[in-house]
Scaffold this active site. Structure first.
Site, short mmCIF file in Angstrom:
data_model
loop_
_atom_site.label_atom_id
_atom_site.label_comp_id
_atom_site.label_asym_id
_atom_site.label_seq_id
_atom_site.Cartn_x
_atom_site.Cartn_y
_atom_site.Cartn_z
N ASP A 160 46.62 28.53 47.12
CA ASP A 160 46.99 27.45 47.57
C ASP A 160 46.02 26.71 48.35
O ASP A 160 46.22 25.37 48.37
CB ASP A 160 48.19 27.91 48.55
N HIS A 188 53.66 32.32 50.61
CA HIS A 188 53.15 31.67 49.16
C HIS A 188 54.51 31.25 48.25
O HIS A 188 54.63 32.35 47.51
CB HIS A 188 52.24 32.92 48.58
P1 NAD Z 1 50.44 39.94 34.05
O1 NAD Z 1 52.01 40.32 33.47
O2 NAD Z 1 49.65 39.38 32.91
O3 NAD Z 1 49.89 41.49 34.40
C1 NAD Z 1 50.44 42.21 35.17
C2 NAD Z 1 50.02 43.73 35.04
O4 NAD Z 1 50.40 44.44 35.94
C3 NAD Z 1 50.57 43.99 33.74
O5 NAD Z 1 49.43 44.55 32.98
C4 NAD Z 1 51.41 45.37 34.19
O6 NAD Z 1 51.33 46.50 33.10
C5 NAD Z 1 50.75 45.69 35.19
N1 NAD Z 1 51.51 46.59 36.33
C6 NAD Z 1 52.89 46.52 36.47
N2 NAD Z 1 53.32 47.36 37.16
C7 NAD Z 1 52.44 48.10 37.49
C8 NAD Z 1 52.17 49.12 38.52
N3 NAD Z 1 53.12 49.82 39.27
N4 NAD Z 1 50.95 49.56 38.70
C9 NAD Z 1 49.89 49.07 38.16
N5 NAD Z 1 50.02 48.11 37.19
C10 NAD Z 1 51.18 47.52 37.14
O7 NAD Z 1 50.61 39.03 35.33
P2 NAD Z 1 49.21 38.52 36.08
O8 NAD Z 1 49.39 36.93 35.27
O9 NAD Z 1 48.09 39.12 36.07
O10 NAD Z 1 49.91 38.44 37.44
C11 NAD Z 1 50.04 39.49 38.10
C12 NAD Z 1 50.93 39.04 39.49
O11 NAD Z 1 50.09 38.03 40.12
C13 NAD Z 1 52.07 38.55 39.36
O12 NAD Z 1 53.07 38.80 40.19
C14 NAD Z 1 51.88 37.01 39.57
O13 NAD Z 1 53.04 36.04 39.90
C15 NAD Z 1 51.03 37.01 40.59
N6 NAD Z 1 50.20 35.80 40.92
C16 NAD Z 1 50.00 35.44 42.25
C17 NAD Z 1 49.30 34.54 42.58
C18 NAD Z 1 49.03 34.34 44.05
O14 NAD Z 1 48.25 33.15 44.46
N7 NAD Z 1 49.56 35.14 45.00
C19 NAD Z 1 48.74 33.68 41.69
C20 NAD Z 1 48.78 34.23 40.32
C21 NAD Z 1 49.69 35.09 40.01
C1 LMR Z 2 50.76 30.70 41.56
O1 LMR Z 2 50.87 30.19 42.64
O2 LMR Z 2 50.21 30.11 40.63
C2 LMR Z 2 51.38 32.10 41.33
O3 LMR Z 2 51.87 32.58 42.59
C3 LMR Z 2 52.02 32.20 40.08
C4 LMR Z 2 53.43 31.70 40.23
O4 LMR Z 2 54.57 32.12 40.06
O5 LMR Z 2 53.65 30.53 40.80
#
Ligand code: NAD
Ligand code: LMR
Length: 330
Positions: A160, A188
């Protein structure tokens, strides 16, 4: 090069963020070119085969700083002796959802992982939660790890922060490197508050340089607050490469320190500063040094900012109450 590798755990390592994050860590972007790194990669059992493929690609990259890789589906083994834990693994939201809608699906992951970190991580562990809803997942992990100091837990609002820098740079007609002292307050989520009232554009107050309240309220704030949803709408999947980059920026700055005369945004446990209720994991302006952070003190908060910060921290309070009701925290 020093000889003892730093053990860096990444959860959800076979996921979309993992696919970008692992290669950057292995190439030295997190700890620098002189620090060997051992990757400890956690996945759920069905994703281990895909993770083996990613490991083949890491091997094939022949990174000079990559000292070893362990993979597994048991956090008690994968987290053994880890110095840094990047908790990414969790379900992403899809179109039409808010991140808070993931609490029930993802919250339980962080009870198990908090306990495993408590029992097995190294004494100096630093933990960054990226998996959504990041702030409250960090709260759950912290609450399940009573032996780890609370200040070792953090959640990612750096994406962000970086988004806010990019939007402000465009508006002011400068490069992001001309900007300092951006702040993200709160959660967030869509209630987060990107604050330019203390930010600087080439040394001048950003709000005065921009001098456009309509842009601030109708363009800047909603663009930053809803950027995650806009990316899901456009890409059909949530941000991944920029989230990996922000996870690196956040954790690198925590370990290596913020630049003199600047600060960054991190969600950390509140000590009551700026009337954010104590104990919530909320985003603040922070300076960092040698793996420690401090909330920047003494900023004047105007009425506009006060209302926005209060709205976001109220949402964090509601999320905390919800996970209490689910039995995920005591
Ligand atoms: P994704 O679905 O591509 O990958 C998530 C992975 O986590 C999968 O491979 C899944 O098998 C694994 N997983 C699920 N449960 C698990 C566990 N108990 N232990 C270990 N691994 C586990 O998703 P992504 O695009 O990589 O996103 C991951 C997370 O990050 C999501 O929750 C997404 O919303 C979040 N995210 C946060 C931000 C932020 O700024 N904070 C930004 C982008 C994404
Ligand atoms: C983001 O900010 O891009 C991530 O937290 C993914 C989402 O769900 O928006």
């Amino acid at each position: 090069m020093s000889t003892t590798p730093v053990k860096v755990a990444v959860t959800g390592a076979a996921g979309n963020i993992g696919y970008s994050l692992l290669f950057r860590i292995a190439s030295g972007a997190l700890l620098g070119p002189d620090t060997p790194v051992e990757l400890r990669l956690l996945e759920i059992t069905p994703a281990l085969k895909a993770l083996e493929g990613v490991v083949m690609e890491l091997d094939d990259s022949a990174f000079p700083t990559l000292a070893g890789i362990e993979i597994g589906d048991d956090p008690n083994k994968v987290f053994d002796g880890v110095n840094v834990a990047l908790l990414v693994g969790a379900r992403p939201r899809t179109k039409g959802m808010e991140r808070g809608d993931l609490l029930e699906a993802n919250g339980a992951i962080f009870t198990v992982q908090g306990k495993a970190l408590n029992d097995h991580a190294a004494d100096d562990v630093r933990i960054t939660v990226t998996g959504n809803p990041a702030n409250t997942n960090a709260l759950i992990a912290k609450s399940n790890a009573p032996d780890i100091p609370a200040e070792r837990f953090s959640a990612l609002t750096r994406l962000d922060h970086n988004r806010a820098l990019a939007q402000l740079a465009k508006k002011a007609g400068v490069h992001v490197t001309d900007l300092k002292k951006m702040t993200i307050w709160g959660n967030h989520s869509a209630t987060q508050y990107p604050d330019i009232f203390h930010a600087e554009v080439a040394g001048k107050n950003a709000a005065e340089v921009v001098n456009d309240q309509a842009w601030l309220e109708s363009d800047f704030l909603p663009t930053v607050q809803k950027r995650g949803a806009a990316i899901i709408e456009a890409r059909g999947a949530s941000s991944a490469a920029s989230a990996a980059a922000a996870t690196i920026d956040h954790t690198r700055d925590w370990l290596k320190g913020t630049a003199e005369g600047d600060w960054t945004s991190m969600a950390v446990v509140s000590d009551g500063s700026y009337d954010v209720p104590e104990g919530l994991i909320s985003s603040f302006p922070v300076t960092t040094k040698d793996g420690n952070w401090e909330i920047v003190q003494g900023l004047d908060i105007n009425e506009f900012s006060r209302a926005k910060i209060d709205a976001s921290t109220a949402e964090l309070g509601e999320e905390r109450d919800a996970v209490k009701d689910l039995g995920l925290i005591g």
